[in-house]
Write a protein that holds these residues in place. Structure first.
Motif, short mmCIF file in Angstrom:
data_model
loop_
_atom_site.label_atom_id
_atom_site.label_comp_id
_atom_site.label_asym_id
_atom_site.label_seq_id
_atom_site.Cartn_x
_atom_site.Cartn_y
_atom_site.Cartn_z
N ALA A 209 13.50 -47.95 31.84
CA ALA A 209 14.87 -47.73 31.22
C ALA A 209 14.67 -48.12 29.79
N ASP A 210 13.84 -47.22 28.99
CA ASP A 210 13.93 -47.49 27.45
C ASP A 210 14.57 -46.23 26.52
N LEU A 211 14.98 -46.77 25.48
CA LEU A 211 15.91 -45.98 24.71
C LEU A 211 15.22 -44.47 24.59
N GLU A 212 13.87 -44.64 24.03
CA GLU A 212 13.57 -43.43 23.93
C GLU A 212 13.25 -42.33 25.30
N ASN A 213 13.16 -43.10 26.37
CA ASN A 213 13.40 -42.32 27.54
C ASN A 213 14.69 -41.42 27.85
N LEU A 214 15.89 -42.37 27.33
CA LEU A 214 17.02 -41.54 27.44
C LEU A 214 17.19 -40.48 26.53
N VAL A 215 16.64 -40.74 25.07
CA VAL A 215 16.76 -39.54 24.35
C VAL A 215 15.79 -38.35 24.84
N PHE A 216 14.69 -38.69 25.53
CA PHE A 216 13.76 -37.61 26.09
C PHE A 216 14.62 -37.00 27.01
N MET A 217 15.12 -37.66 27.95
CA MET A 217 15.68 -36.88 29.11
C MET A 217 16.82 -36.07 28.53
N LYS A 218 17.62 -36.61 27.67
CA LYS A 218 18.62 -35.77 26.88
C LYS A 218 18.23 -34.58 26.34
N ARG A 219 17.21 -34.79 25.41
CA ARG A 219 16.74 -33.53 24.67
C ARG A 219 16.03 -32.54 25.61
N THR A 220 15.48 -33.01 26.72
CA THR A 220 14.95 -32.12 27.79
C THR A 220 16.23 -31.43 28.53
N ALA A 221 17.52 -31.91 28.74
CA ALA A 221 18.37 -31.42 29.34
C ALA A 221 18.95 -30.43 28.45
N ASP A 222 19.04 -30.75 27.09
CA ASP A 222 19.39 -29.76 26.17
C ASP A 222 18.52 -28.36 26.18
N LYS A 223 17.32 -28.70 26.06
CA LYS A 223 16.44 -27.44 26.09
C LYS A 223 16.69 -26.61 27.52
N LEU A 224 16.85 -27.36 28.56
CA LEU A 224 16.91 -26.61 29.92
C LEU A 224 18.18 -26.10 30.32
N PHE A 225 19.22 -26.72 29.80
CA PHE A 225 20.59 -26.43 30.23
C PHE A 225 21.44 -25.91 29.09
#
Ligand code: KMH
Ligand code: ZN
Length: 311
Positions: A209-225
């Motif tokens: 539950a780290d902020l960097e992981n939230l940003v990582f998840m969002k940026r990956t979702a932006d890339k994928l979707f």
């Protein structure tokens, strides 16, 4: 700075399958308490109610549709909130068993877990010396041996079984890899854009539950979707409010509730689900966000409408 135009959907996850009655007197497990707390959470601002069921006498985790029947009509009668039923309500049942409540009640939304994983609460078994019920300690202790099974075959079976119900899935992604699982399923034609993704951070077995992981998840979702998705975050435990505020700042929606955190502040137990909803609403409104009503959430997520459920 102009006010954010997009409204924020608050989901409240009322009971879940993680916490047990000894951990908090506020955790509802009797149907009348689940209904009351769900209604109060909606009154506090939750547009979506994510619901699990429990055994009314012992509080043990249950996926039996009859247990949901005991509270769904009362919730429907008292609030216009969107009902989102869990299909992940037990760590030792198959997905075919776990989708029974969604098949029976045809809710507007239901969860769909996007990958198999360790999903463990075993450290919690050490934290209490006395238990209200005999089932609690072994349930928690044994969870280090569980695999939360959600294979591609399971996901496909659940999606096809529920396909005619017009249900919007809350795709629960506990790690970045599960975003790729979702992408694969979409490319296979199983789900259509825009999908609704719940980034789940802080579960033992999933991403931290780290902020960097939230940003990582969002940026990956932006890339994928690209723009073909909407998202929310649930931060388990102490991270709940911080990640909710971060998510809203990043353009996401938020999920709170005693299912995933028993706290209202670090080291302080929440007195109810509604208290957590009221707090996250206050924090978000202080930052200039507007909170979506249930009908605004229905429009944003293109839901089928409360008149098309079966409860
Ligand atoms: N308790 C959350 C971490 C489900 O109900 O299908 C995951 C969850 C899964 O809510
Ligand atoms: Zn759940």
């Amino acid at each position: 700075m102009t006010k954010p135009s997009r409204k924020v959907i608050i989901t409240c996850a009322v009971t879940g399958a993680i916490h047990t009655p000894t951990m908090s007197d506020a955790l509802p497990y009797r149907p009348e308490d689940i209904a009351r707390q769900a209604i109060e959470a909606a009154e506090a601002g939750a547009a979506v109610l994510h619901l699990h069921a429990r055994h009314p006498q012992t509080g043990a985790v249950s996926i039996e549709p009859e247990r949901f029947q005991a509270f769904l009509p009362a919730i429907r009668a008292a609030t216009g909130a969107v009902v989102n039923l869990s299909t992940g309500g037990s760590l030792n049942h198959t997905v075919a068993e776990r989708i029974a409540p969604a098949l029976r009640f045809s809710p507007e939304m239901c969860s769909l877990n996007m990958g198999s994983m360790n999903f463990s609460m075993h450290p919690l078994a050490q934290r209490y010396k006395q238990w209200k019920f005999d089932w609690e300690e072994p349930y928690l202790r044994e969870s280090d041996g569980y695999i939360f099974r959600n294979t591609f075959r399971d996901i496909g079976m659940a999606a096809r079984a529920l396909a005619t119900h017009g249900i919007k899935f809350e795709h629960e992604c506990y790690d970045v890899g599960q975003l790729y699982n979702l992408k694969f399923c979409m490319d296979s034609g199983l789900f259509e854009a825009p999908v609704f993704i719940q980034f789940v951070l802080g579960i033992l077995g999933g991403i931290g539950a780290d902020l960097e992981n939230l940003v990582f998840m969002k940026r990956t979702a932006d890339k994928l979707f690209g723009t073909g998705y909407q998202w929310s975050v649930l931060g388990a435990g102490a991270s709940q409010m911080q990640l909710a505020v971060a998510a809203a700042t990043l353009g996401g929606h938020v999920r709170v509730g005693l299912e995933d955190s028993l706290q209202i502040a670090r080291g302080e137990l929440a007195t109810s689900n509604a208290q957590q909803v009221a707090k996250v609403r206050r924090l978000l409104e202080e930052l200039g966000h507007e909170i979506a009503t249930p009908d605004e959430a229905r429009a944003m997520l293109a839901l089928k409408g409360a008149d098309r459920v079966a409860f």
